[in-house]
Design a protein around this motif. Structure first.
Motif, short mmCIF file in Angstrom:
data_model
loop_
_atom_site.label_atom_id
_atom_site.label_comp_id
_atom_site.label_asym_id
_atom_site.label_seq_id
_atom_site.Cartn_x
_atom_site.Cartn_y
_atom_site.Cartn_z
N LEU A 78 -12.92 -55.54 0.43
CA LEU A 78 -14.16 -54.86 0.06
C LEU A 78 -15.35 -55.82 0.04
O LEU A 78 -16.46 -55.44 0.42
CB LEU A 78 -13.97 -54.20 -1.31
CG LEU A 78 -14.93 -53.09 -1.67
CD1 LEU A 78 -15.01 -52.03 -0.58
CD2 LEU A 78 -14.52 -52.45 -2.99
N GLU A 79 -15.11 -57.05 -0.35
CA GLU A 79 -16.19 -58.05 -0.36
C GLU A 79 -16.73 -58.27 1.05
O GLU A 79 -17.94 -58.32 1.26
CB GLU A 79 -15.65 -59.36 -0.94
CG GLU A 79 -16.71 -60.42 -1.11
CD GLU A 79 -16.14 -61.69 -1.75
OE1 GLU A 79 -16.49 -62.78 -1.27
OE2 GLU A 79 -15.36 -61.57 -2.71
N VAL A 82 -18.75 -55.11 2.08
CA VAL A 82 -20.09 -55.09 1.48
C VAL A 82 -21.01 -56.08 2.18
O VAL A 82 -22.17 -55.77 2.47
CB VAL A 82 -20.01 -55.38 -0.04
CG1 VAL A 82 -21.39 -55.64 -0.63
CG2 VAL A 82 -19.33 -54.22 -0.77
N GLU A 86 -24.49 -55.09 3.96
CA GLU A 86 -25.74 -55.75 3.57
C GLU A 86 -26.40 -56.45 4.76
O GLU A 86 -27.63 -56.49 4.85
CB GLU A 86 -25.48 -56.70 2.41
CG GLU A 86 -25.19 -55.92 1.14
CD GLU A 86 -24.83 -56.77 -0.06
OE1 GLU A 86 -24.58 -57.99 0.09
OE2 GLU A 86 -24.78 -56.19 -1.17
N ASN A 112 -29.78 -47.61 -0.81
CA ASN A 112 -29.79 -46.93 -2.11
C ASN A 112 -28.49 -46.22 -2.43
O ASN A 112 -28.24 -45.89 -3.59
CB ASN A 112 -30.95 -45.92 -2.16
CG ASN A 112 -32.30 -46.61 -2.19
OD1 ASN A 112 -32.45 -47.68 -2.75
ND2 ASN A 112 -33.28 -45.99 -1.56
N TYR A 114 -25.11 -47.02 -0.78
CA TYR A 114 -23.82 -47.56 -0.34
C TYR A 114 -22.91 -47.96 -1.50
O TYR A 114 -21.69 -47.80 -1.42
CB TYR A 114 -23.99 -48.71 0.65
CG TYR A 114 -24.30 -50.07 0.06
CD1 TYR A 114 -23.28 -50.97 -0.22
CD2 TYR A 114 -25.61 -50.46 -0.18
CE1 TYR A 114 -23.56 -52.22 -0.73
CE2 TYR A 114 -25.90 -51.70 -0.70
CZ TYR A 114 -24.88 -52.58 -0.98
OH TYR A 114 -25.16 -53.82 -1.49
N LYS A 115 -23.48 -48.45 -2.59
CA LYS A 115 -22.64 -48.88 -3.71
C LYS A 115 -21.91 -47.69 -4.32
O LYS A 115 -20.75 -47.80 -4.71
CB LYS A 115 -23.47 -49.61 -4.75
CG LYS A 115 -23.93 -50.97 -4.25
CD LYS A 115 -24.78 -51.68 -5.27
CE LYS A 115 -25.28 -53.00 -4.68
NZ LYS A 115 -26.23 -53.67 -5.54
N TYR A 116 -22.57 -46.56 -4.39
CA TYR A 116 -21.93 -45.36 -4.92
C TYR A 116 -20.75 -44.93 -4.06
O TYR A 116 -19.67 -44.62 -4.56
CB TYR A 116 -22.96 -44.22 -5.03
CG TYR A 116 -22.36 -42.92 -5.47
CD1 TYR A 116 -22.03 -42.70 -6.80
CD2 TYR A 116 -22.11 -41.90 -4.55
CE1 TYR A 116 -21.45 -41.51 -7.21
CE2 TYR A 116 -21.53 -40.71 -4.95
CZ TYR A 116 -21.21 -40.52 -6.28
OH TYR A 116 -20.64 -39.34 -6.67
N ILE A 118 -18.99 -46.80 -2.05
CA ILE A 118 -17.94 -47.80 -2.20
C ILE A 118 -17.20 -47.61 -3.52
O ILE A 118 -15.97 -47.66 -3.56
CB ILE A 118 -18.51 -49.23 -2.08
CG1 ILE A 118 -18.88 -49.50 -0.61
CG2 ILE A 118 -17.53 -50.27 -2.62
CD1 ILE A 118 -19.62 -50.78 -0.38
N ASP A 119 -17.93 -47.38 -4.58
CA ASP A 119 -17.29 -47.19 -5.88
C ASP A 119 -16.33 -46.01 -5.88
O ASP A 119 -15.30 -46.04 -6.54
CB ASP A 119 -18.33 -47.02 -6.99
CG ASP A 119 -19.00 -48.34 -7.36
OD1 ASP A 119 -18.46 -49.42 -6.99
OD2 ASP A 119 -20.06 -48.30 -8.01
N ARG A 122 -13.19 -47.48 -4.22
CA ARG A 122 -12.76 -48.82 -4.67
C ARG A 122 -11.27 -48.87 -5.05
O ARG A 122 -10.56 -49.78 -4.62
CB ARG A 122 -13.61 -49.28 -5.85
CG ARG A 122 -13.29 -50.68 -6.32
CD ARG A 122 -14.23 -51.14 -7.41
NE ARG A 122 -15.62 -51.15 -7.01
CZ ARG A 122 -16.21 -52.12 -6.32
NH1 ARG A 122 -15.50 -53.17 -5.92
NH2 ARG A 122 -17.48 -52.05 -6.01
#
Length: 127
Positions: A78-79, A82, A86, A112, A114-116, A118-119, A122
């Motif tokens: 996942l790192e 991301v 980015e 705005n 992508y983190k959601y 991914i979560d 996860r």
């Protein structure tokens, strides 16, 4: 350009890589309906002859390249995922400085959201 989803599941990939491919598929469906981020920029085809004068070939990234990296096991977690997302955001912002540009607005949507996305995936990826 049509959306290009990940290729048919490859039995040689482990569960984590399969999960990364599924996450990538979700990214493409949610954020890349025009296919703008699906393939490496081709200055001639994409009518941006100065792209690689502004963004180096080494830093350029796209969802298709990410899929290749997952499949060849150079994008393994996942790192890494991301970091690639980015890079897409940074390169797009670097080239598309006009914030009213459609591609720039789409990359801001990715930034705005992508983190959601991914979560949501996860747990499947980190198991």
């Amino acid at each position: 350009m049509p959306i290009q989803g990940p290729k048919i599941a490859d039995q040689s990939l482990d569960r984590g890589q399969q999960a990364l491919l599924e996450l990538l598929r979700k990214f493409r469906l949610k954020f890349d309906e025009h296919g703008w981020f699906s393939v490496p920029v081709d200055p001639e085809i994409h009518q941006c002859s100065d792209y690689y004068n502004i963004v180096s070939r080494e830093e350029a990234m796209d969802f298709g390249t990410m899929e290749d990296k997952i499949r060849d096991k150079s994008l393994i977690d996942l790192e890494d995922f991301v970091a690639c997302v980015e890079r897409i955001i940074v390169c797009c912002r670097k080239y598309n400085t006009d914030t009213t540009n459609d591609v720039r607005r789409k990359v801001e949507e990715i930034a705005n959201g992508y983190k959601y996305v991914i979560d949501q995936k996860r747990n499947a990826i980190e198991k």
